[in-house]
Design an enzyme around this catalytic site. Structure first.
Site, PDB file in Angstrom:
ATOM      1  N   ARG A  69       0.666  -1.041  -0.258  1.00 11.62           N
ATOM      2  CA  ARG A  69      -0.246  -0.164  -0.553  1.00 11.62           C
ATOM      3  C   ARG A  69       0.605   1.430  -0.009  1.00 11.62           C
ATOM      4  O   ARG A  69       2.176   1.415   0.808  1.00 11.62           O
ATOM      5  CB  ARG A  69      -1.163  -0.146   1.261  1.00 11.62           C
ATOM      6  N   TYR A 213      -1.250  -3.683  -6.315  1.00  7.31           N
ATOM      7  CA  TYR A 213      -1.082  -4.269  -5.929  1.00  7.31           C
ATOM      8  C   TYR A 213      -1.950  -4.266  -4.434  1.00  7.31           C
ATOM      9  O   TYR A 213      -2.387  -3.097  -4.038  1.00  7.31           O
ATOM     10  CB  TYR A 213       0.205  -3.499  -4.944  1.00  7.31           C
ATOM     11  N   LYS A 222      -9.638  -2.380   1.442  1.00 12.71           N
ATOM     12  CA  LYS A 222      -8.638  -1.163   2.107  1.00 12.71           C
ATOM     13  C   LYS A 222      -9.773  -0.099   1.274  1.00 12.71           C
ATOM     14  O   LYS A 222      -9.992   1.149   2.574  1.00 12.71           O
ATOM     15  CB  LYS A 222      -7.761  -0.690   2.510  1.00 12.71           C
ATOM     16  N   HIS A 242     -11.011  -0.945  11.463  1.00 15.01           N
ATOM     17  CA  HIS A 242     -10.205  -2.058  11.300  1.00 15.01           C
ATOM     18  C   HIS A 242      -9.928  -3.193  12.225  1.00 15.01           C
ATOM     19  O   HIS A 242      -8.576  -2.883  13.416  1.00 15.01           O
ATOM     20  CB  HIS A 242      -8.642  -0.780  10.922  1.00 15.01           C
ATOM     21  N   SER A 264      -1.790  -2.113  11.519  1.00 14.94           N
ATOM     22  CA  SER A 264      -1.176  -3.603  10.771  1.00 14.94           C
ATOM     23  C   SER A 264       0.327  -3.955  11.043  1.00 14.94           C
ATOM     24  O   SER A 264       1.117  -3.523  11.471  1.00 14.94           O
ATOM     25  CB  SER A 264      -0.760  -2.260   9.111  1.00 14.94           C
ATOM     26  N   CYS A 266       0.489  -6.085  13.665  1.00 15.24           N
ATOM     27  CA  CYS A 266       0.158  -6.648  14.434  1.00 15.24           C
ATOM     28  C   CYS A 266       0.193  -7.891  15.798  1.00 15.24           C
ATOM     29  O   CYS A 266      -0.579  -7.733  16.532  1.00 15.24           O
ATOM     30  CB  CYS A 266       0.048  -5.463  15.884  1.00 15.24           C
ATOM     31  N   GLY A 267      -0.369  -8.686  14.281  1.00 13.30           N
ATOM     32  CA  GLY A 267      -1.023  -9.954  14.933  1.00 13.30           C
ATOM     33  C   GLY A 267      -2.329 -10.032  14.734  1.00 13.30           C
ATOM     34  O   GLY A 267      -3.323 -11.170  15.515  1.00 13.30           O
ATOM     35  N   THR A 269      -4.606 -10.801  12.472  1.00 14.53           N
ATOM     36  CA  THR A 269      -4.662 -13.201  11.808  1.00 14.53           C
ATOM     37  C   THR A 269      -4.493 -13.675  12.642  1.00 14.53           C
ATOM     38  O   THR A 269      -5.424 -14.658  12.951  1.00 14.53           O
ATOM     39  CB  THR A 269      -4.202 -12.677  10.425  1.00 14.53           C
ATOM     40  N   ASN A 270      -3.095 -13.116  14.070  1.00 13.98           N
ATOM     41  CA  ASN A 270      -3.062 -14.606  15.096  1.00 13.98           C
ATOM     42  C   ASN A 270      -3.987 -14.905  15.432  1.00 13.98           C
ATOM     43  O   ASN A 270      -4.402 -15.784  16.377  1.00 13.98           O
ATOM     44  CB  ASN A 270      -1.098 -14.293  15.280  1.00 13.98           C
ATOM     45  N   ASP A 289      -9.389  -8.904   9.498  1.00 13.78           N
ATOM     46  CA  ASP A 289      -8.727  -7.299   8.855  1.00 13.78           C
ATOM     47  C   ASP A 289     -10.425  -6.513   9.269  1.00 13.78           C
ATOM     48  O   ASP A 289      -9.987  -5.047  10.016  1.00 13.78           O
ATOM     49  CB  ASP A 289      -8.487  -7.990   7.685  1.00 13.78           C
ATOM     50  N   ARG A 382       2.285 -11.443   0.138  1.00 15.01           N
ATOM     51  CA  ARG A 382       0.678 -12.071   0.985  1.00 15.01           C
ATOM     52  C   ARG A 382       0.280 -13.571   0.497  1.00 15.01           C
ATOM     53  O   ARG A 382       0.771 -13.954  -0.390  1.00 15.01           O
ATOM     54  CB  ARG A 382       0.229 -11.405   0.123  1.00 15.01           C
ATOM     55  N   ARG A 413       1.853  -2.406  19.712  1.00 17.90           N
ATOM     56  CA  ARG A 413       2.555  -2.567  20.238  1.00 17.90           C
ATOM     57  C   ARG A 413       3.496  -1.449  21.270  1.00 17.90           C
ATOM     58  O   ARG A 413       4.148  -0.717  20.575  1.00 17.90           O
ATOM     59  CB  ARG A 413       4.085  -2.868  19.108  1.00 17.90           C
ATOM     60  N   PHE A 507       0.798 -15.257  21.571  1.00 14.66           N
ATOM     61  CA  PHE A 507       0.280 -17.116  20.915  1.00 14.66           C
ATOM     62  C   PHE A 507      -1.411 -17.016  21.073  1.00 14.66           C
ATOM     63  O   PHE A 507      -1.675 -16.329  22.149  1.00 14.66           O
ATOM     64  CB  PHE A 507       1.579 -17.622  20.456  1.00 14.66           C
ATOM     65  N   GLY A 508      -1.186 -18.620  21.833  1.00 13.86           N
ATOM     66  CA  GLY A 508      -2.297 -18.660  22.459  1.00 13.86           C
ATOM     67  C   GLY A 508      -2.994 -18.716  23.895  1.00 13.86           C
ATOM     68  O   GLY A 508      -3.257 -18.737  24.561  1.00 13.86           O
TER      69      GLY A 508
HETATM   70  O1  O2Y Z   1       0.387  -4.424   1.526  1.00 12.60           O
HETATM   71  C1  O2Y Z   1      -0.973  -4.413   1.067  1.00 12.60           C
HETATM   72  O2  O2Y Z   1      -1.690  -3.948   0.101  1.00 12.60           O
HETATM   73  C2  O2Y Z   1      -1.673  -5.174   2.103  1.00 12.60           C
HETATM   74  S1  O2Y Z   1      -1.893  -4.360   3.524  1.00 12.60           S
HETATM   75  C3  O2Y Z   1      -3.502  -5.666   4.076  1.00 12.60           C
HETATM   76  C4  O2Y Z   1      -3.687  -6.650   3.737  1.00 12.60           C
HETATM   77  C5  O2Y Z   1      -3.972  -6.994   4.519  1.00 12.60           C
HETATM   78  C6  O2Y Z   1      -4.432  -6.754   5.905  1.00 12.60           C
HETATM   79  N1  O2Y Z   1      -4.344  -5.333   6.321  1.00 12.60           N
HETATM   80  C7  O2Y Z   1      -3.491  -4.710   5.529  1.00 12.60           C
HETATM   81  C8  O2Y Z   1      -3.037  -3.448   6.416  1.00 12.60           C
HETATM   82  O3  O2Y Z   1      -2.228  -2.797   5.745  1.00 12.60           O
HETATM   83  O4  O2Y Z   1      -3.709  -3.057   7.903  1.00 12.60           O
HETATM   84 MN    MN Z   2      -5.537  -4.281   8.307  1.00 12.95          MN
END
Ligand code: O2Y
Ligand code: MN
Length: 601
Positions: A69, A213, A222, A242, A264, A266-267, A269-270, A289, A382, A413, A507-508
């Site tokens: 991005r 991209y 987004k 978000h 973005s 900072c975990g 998805t985890n 997300d 990705r 963080r 994590f867990g």
């Molecule tokens: O770099 C990109 O274009 C992807 S950015 C992204 C992708 C998935 C979830 N979150 C983000 C983000 O930047 O928050």
């Molecule tokens: Mn995101």
């Protein structure tokens, strides 16, 4: 063609401007997905991965100048500059339209323009909204088919006059030039020196030029689901955030849904796919997300995940950090900018197997493990994978009614000062916490690593209007929802000891924090009142089976009054940028924090 005259007219207008050779309407079928993959394979845009290792999956390598991005090329083109606010790049809409007209003119010559009708959210859900993306990139179409719901059912919901958000995208690489000369296609066409990711909040349009991209080009994500949707949400009384959404089930079978906003990288998805270490507790994924939340008849906020897939960061993802993400991308996936092993599989830094002696790196070059000086995968490489392939996808993740949100977490963080978890005193105080949210920069963002960057509600790059008005919208929502609003918490998995080690295993083990959150929502778990919020009493966190030194726990839950008093002027400076648009109630919250801290010293 559709049954929707305004849609057909708009498609014809954009085609007249961009002059594609043909127009293809996307029906969302598997055959059409394969057609997109086939086109990418034929032009060398994609490489097929081994059917044995990654069935029905491809690898795509982008231009090295188009890998993420681009916040400095992202514009909010509101009629008035003050409506974009200090945190966005503003451009005059008429001037930008003129510039875009020049760039888009003839930009699809020699190419196909795809018409992608998509639903953000389960088709027909009253929390969902529809968009139509026009794009000249088969890569974008294939990704959109994973990330959103595409095709005829969407047109059916749209009917003859339904509302849709128009989104136009071009890679900016025509195959026939203005003087009539032709050129061959290249694996990753783009116009990297002329990227424009533009949003028109009043007319609710997106125009994106020059990049193929991720967030720049998959316009449902987004651009629509956050920047344009945040404007729609403000105007219509809902929230576009978000945030991940997870379903948390206790050993007794009680369920709560938690939404969480982290910056973005900072975990998110985890956390959304986490495997709890606490026996009997279960975390399931609704989204990783974005969350759209609306009030329902019960007066509570109900949320959907507007997306249908994951566009996750590959490096660092492995069977230890996130086995469920690894399983989600086992097949039917698109990998972008990762390494490729000689046996046709993917590889990236911190995947859970050593690098083979040699592979092809993300630049398409031979990469030799023992003397490599650069990374095999780009740090922002990705995977795109269908959410339905996640082993812990919640059974209700596609419920058109959404899920009732019980708690909202903010986090980032923070190596010092910020405790492991705290609960806000109220929605208004929670809004204050979100508005002063800050995170240390990682290597992924521009700037000095470790530097604190304010990222209110994790929306800094994604709020489509003035952030001061956005804070007001949060307060208005709280006023409307009253005591039915979710409880708000602030978590920090990243606090470090003096010697630099992480105090919390993460994590867990984060399930221990989620359990406290769960119990607080039921008015059960104990907390002590501190100047910055309600913190767990030492015995309130379930630490059974965890070998956590007592002094580490004490530090994780320590509230250092001096640290916070030093933060007050930093918060004031942050707030000052919003000028008269900063809601007085938030300025009062900051004064009250200072007062409580002074009283405590
Ligand atoms: O770099 C990109 O274009 C992807 S950015 C992204 C992708 C998935 C979830 N979150 C983000 C983000 O930047 O928050
Ligand atoms: Mn995101």
């Amino acid at each position: 063609m559709s049954n929707h005259q305004a849609l057909d007219r708009w498609v014809a207008q954009v085609a007249e401007l961009c002059q594609p050779d043909e127009i293809v309407w996307c029906d969302g079928s598997e055959a059409q997905y394969q057609e997109m993959i086939g086109r990418m394979l034929a032009t060398g845009s994609a490489v097929k991965l081994s059917e044995k290792k990654k069935p029905n999956s491809i690898l795509v390598r982008s231009d090295p100048a188009d890998v993420a991005r681009v916040e400095d090329r992202t514009f909010i083109c509101s009629e008035k500059e003050e409506d974009a606010g200090p945190t966005n790049n503003w451009a005059d809409p008429a001037e930008m339209k003129q510039k875009l007209d020049g760039l888009f003119k003839g930009c699809m010559r020699g190419r196909t323009m795809y018409v992608v009708p998509f639903s953000m959210g389960p088709v027909g859900s009253d929390i969902a909204h529809i968009g139509v993306e026009l794009s000249d990139s088969p890569y974008v179409v294939a990704n959109m088919m994973i990330m959103t719901r595409v095709g005829q059912p969407v047109l059916d919901v749209l009917g003859e006059d339904g509302y849709f958000v128009p989104c136009v995208h071009s890679v900016g690489y025509p195959l026939v030039l203005t003087d009539g000369t032709t050129r061959d296609d290249i694996p990753w066409p783009c116009d990297s020196d002329n990227k424009y990711i533009t949003h028109f909040p009043e007319t609710r349009e997106v125009w994106s030029y020059g990049s193929g991209y991720g967030g720049n080009a998959l316009l449902g994500k987004k651009c629509f689901a956050l920047r344009i949707a945040s404007v729609m949400a403000r105007d219509q009384g809902w929230m576009a955030e978000h945030m991940l959404i997870l379903k948390l089930t206790s050993p007794e079978g009680a369920v709560k849904h938690i939404a969480a906003a982290f910056p973005s990288a900072c975990g998110k998805t985890n956390l959304a796919m986490m495997t709890p270490t606490l026996p009997g507790w279960k975390v399931e994924t609704v989204g990783d997300d974005i969350a759209w939340m609306k009030f329902k008849e019960d007066g509570c906020l109900h949320a959907i995940n507007p997306e249908a897939g994951f566009f996750g960061v590959a490096p660092g993802t492995n069977y230890k950090t996130n086995p469920n993400a690894m399983e989600s991308m086992k097949e039917n996936a698109i990998f972008t900018n990762v390494g490729m092993t000689p046996d046709g599989d993917v590889w990236w830094e911190d995947i859970d197997r050593p690098a083979p002696d040699h592979l092809i790196d993300w630049l398409g070059q031979e990469w030799v493990h023992y003397d490599s000086t650069h990374k095999a995968a780009h740090p922002n490489a990705r995977f795109t994978a269908p959410a339905s392939q996640c082993p812990v996808i919640a059974d209700n993740w596609e419920d058109p009614a959404g899920v009732k949100i019980d708690a909202i977490l903010f986090g980032g963080r923070r190596s010092t000062g910020q405790p492991l978890v705290l609960e806000s005193f109220s929605w208004e105080h929670g809004t204050f916490l979100g508005s002063t949210m800050a995170s240390q920069k990682t290597a992924a963002a521009a700037g000095k690593v470790g530097e604190l960057r304010f990222d209110p509600m994790a929306m800094l790059p994604f709020c489509g209007y003035h952030m001061g008005d956005y804070f007001k919208h949060w307060l208005d929502m709280g006023d409307q929802g009253g005591d039915k609003m979710p409880r708000i918490f602030y978590v920090n998995w990243f606090r470090r000891a003096q010697d630099g080690h992480f105090l919390w295993p993460g994590f867990g083990e984060n399930a221990r924090v989620l359990k406290w959150v769960f119990e607080r929502c039921d008015g059960q778990a104990e907390a002590t009142q501190t100047p910055i919020g309600h913190l767990p009493t030492p015995g309130a966190l379930d630490l059974s089976g965890l070998d956590l030194p007592e002094e580490d726990l004490a530090e994780l839950l320590d509230v250092d009054t001096e640290h916070w008093l030093q933060k007050v002027p930093v918060f004031r400076k942050h707030y000052a940028q919003f000028g008269a648009k900063l809601p007085g109630r938030l300025a009062d919250q900051l004064d009250q924090l200072e007062q409580r801290l002074n009283d405590a010293t």
